[in-house]
Design a protein around this motif. Sequence first.
Motif: not given
Length: 222
Positions: A51-54, A56-57
Amino acid sequence: MRQKCIPAIKDGSLYLVLSEEYGGAAPLMLIAKQAIAAGVDILQMREKYKSPEELICLGRQLASLCKDNGVTFIVNDDPLLAKKLEADGIHLGQEDIRQYPVNTVRQIIGRDKIIGLSTHCLEQFHRANQMDVDYVAFGPLFPTKTKSYHIGTGDVRRVLQTALKPVVFIGGISTNNLDLLLAAGVSNIALIRDIMQAENVAARTKWYKSRLMTNKRNGEVT
């Protein structure tokens, strides 16, 4: 003329494409740390299914790790993500440049960043050779699980003879076929599985880096 804050890819570079999809049992960050400590020069984050959040992290962790160790950090496919992560550069596929032409990518990530482009035949390579990119990847040379095809090594010497910028060869490279490439004049290689799935990531990385550097020294002597 465009000025670079980041050095161009140097001969003898070992490029690790980091992808959880093709990894082994070890955690992704552990593989990255071991490979970087053992001599990887360039690390690309290639994650197709996060996912985009993953992304970025993970990207922030990898960007920090690379920066602390003087390793070039490249993001696959997404110039907007590369900009957000302040990555050293972006790697594009042939499909990507339909959505993001090279001049658009240059505007997004900045003129001091690295752009790499995948090519899979001589025609694509010759086009890329004339583009505003900083290195060209050529392959897959050998059978690999990351692609449904491979192009063989018949054009390797011709690619090297006509290259106007660094070339990174990729695709199914292993300890069994590296000498064939070195004998043809190859200086820079990219790997995924043969490092990520190695029983001893550090030892395998050191082996490749040592072979590349020995080949570079021999080339400089001759």
